[in-house]
Structure formats: C-alpha cells, structure tokens
Design an enzyme around this catalytic site. Structure first.
Site, PDB file in Angstrom:
ATOM      1  N   PRO A 195      19.561  16.506  -2.002  1.00 25.74           N
ATOM      2  CA  PRO A 195      18.122  16.791  -1.855  1.00 25.74           C
ATOM      3  C   PRO A 195      17.856  17.599  -0.588  1.00 25.74           C
ATOM      4  CG  PRO A 195      18.575  14.516  -1.288  1.00 25.74           C
ATOM      5  CD  PRO A 195      19.862  15.103  -1.762  1.00 25.74           C
ATOM      6  N   THR A 196      18.042  18.888  -0.702  1.00 26.51           N
ATOM      7  CA  THR A 196      17.960  19.778   0.456  1.00 26.51           C
ATOM      8  C   THR A 196      16.572  19.853   1.073  1.00 26.51           C
ATOM      9  OG1 THR A 196      17.631  21.627  -1.068  1.00 26.51           O
ATOM     10  CG2 THR A 196      19.880  21.228  -0.303  1.00 26.51           C
ATOM     11  N   LEU A 197      15.566  19.419   0.348  1.00 27.91           N
ATOM     12  CA  LEU A 197      14.207  19.449   0.888  1.00 27.91           C
ATOM     13  C   LEU A 197      13.839  18.170   1.620  1.00 27.91           C
ATOM     14  CD1 LEU A 197      12.436  21.119  -2.162  1.00 27.91           C
ATOM     15  CD2 LEU A 197      13.274  22.208  -0.082  1.00 27.91           C
ATOM     16  N   ASP A 198      14.789  17.232   1.709  1.00 28.74           N
ATOM     17  CA  ASP A 198      14.544  15.949   2.357  1.00 28.74           C
ATOM     18  C   ASP A 198      14.753  16.091   3.864  1.00 28.74           C
ATOM     19  OD1 ASP A 198      14.037  13.310   2.804  1.00 28.74           O
ATOM     20  OD2 ASP A 198      15.568  12.572   1.410  1.00 28.74           O
ATOM     21  N   LEU A 199      13.868  15.461   4.634  1.00 26.82           N
ATOM     22  CA  LEU A 199      14.022  15.491   6.085  1.00 26.82           C
ATOM     23  C   LEU A 199      15.211  14.655   6.489  1.00 26.82           C
ATOM     24  CD1 LEU A 199      10.310  15.153   7.208  1.00 26.82           C
ATOM     25  CD2 LEU A 199      11.722  17.202   7.209  1.00 26.82           C
TER      26      LEU A 199
END
Length: 159
Positions: free
Chosen positions: A155-159
């Site tokens: 999940p590359t959009l996860d912080l």
C-alpha cells in the site's frame, strides 16, 4: 474472519528471511512474539467495514460498525443496508459522507461482482472497487491484502 499464524509455512519462511537480513529486526520479532494476521472474506460486508473504519480509531469504528449491523441485521447485505436508509445510518454514527459512501457501495454491489474478485487481476479489482464513492486505491489495496490475501501488494499510499 480467518487468521493466519506464524506457523504458516509461507510466513515461517518470510520471518526467517527477515531475521537473517537484520539482527535488530530479529530481536524485535523475538520481543513481539508470534505473528498473526486476521483476514476477512472478500464480500460486500468487508468493503462496508473498510469504509466505516476509514480515518477512525479502531475502538470508535468498532462501536459505529456494531450499530450499523444492529440497524441492518446480519449478515450485512446490499439490500439490508439500502433498506435502512441514510437517516438510520447517520443515527448509527456514520458521517454524512460515509453514509453516502456505504449506500453507494450497496447500489454498486452487483456491478462489483464480489464473487468474481478472487479471479481478477489486481488492476481489475482496484478498478471495480474504486467505482464506489469513498473507496480509493488505498482501500482497494487493503481489500486485496486482507480479503483477497494477495501477498504482492504494497500500500504505497499509506503513511
């Protein structure tokens, strides 16, 4: 909800590689203890749960989700969700946006084709799930990981 423990051959192998690659990580793995991952079925209810839990603490989301289930009855189906309507969902604690999102999920459930998702490519799953208002790529990634059990998703959009 299904669980996978550290006794799973795939996870045993993965943990062994992590331990061998990094002694600091190895000590953390030892301190944390046995690994367990909770999975859900790739069904409508899992997507609705994902929407409800977005940007909330687990405890608050759990209370709201339980209220939604109490209002709709179990199992949560698109028909049951649609039948309770917007005001009931708001009364259960959903924000205006989330009530709109879960009702949109109910309206689109047939075109998503939950029973077909396990056989689709990652891109096709993302394409179908993101047709629902409030479901973005991150939520689709979480669904791919925790419902469809895709081990190759990051999940590359996860912080």
């Amino acid at each position: 909800m299904a669980q996978v423990s550290s006794r799973s051959p795939r996870l045993v192998k993965a943990l062994a590689r992590l331990r061998a690659a990094d002694p600091i990580l190895a000590s953390i793995i030892d301190k944390v203890g046995p690994f367990r991952m909770d999975y859900r079925d790739p069904v409508f209810e899992t997507l609705v749960r994902s929407i409800v839990y977005q940007q909330l603490s687990g405890q608050v989301a759990s209370v709201i989700y339980r209220r939604v289930l109490n209002a709709t009855g179990e199992p949560l189906t698109p028909e049951r969700l649609a039948s309770v309507g917007f005001d009931t969902l708001r009364g259960a604690g959903l924000s205006k946006q989330k009530a709109t999102y879960v009702l949109d999920a109910a309206a689109r459930a047939g075109s998503i084709g939950f029973e077909q998702l396990p056989n689709l490519s990652t891109d096709e799953v993302i394409e179908r799930l993101t047709t629902v208002k409030g479901v973005g790529v991150w939520t689709a990634h979480m669904f791919l990981i925790f419902a469809l059990r895709r081990p190759d998703i990051l999940p590359t959009l996860d912080l």
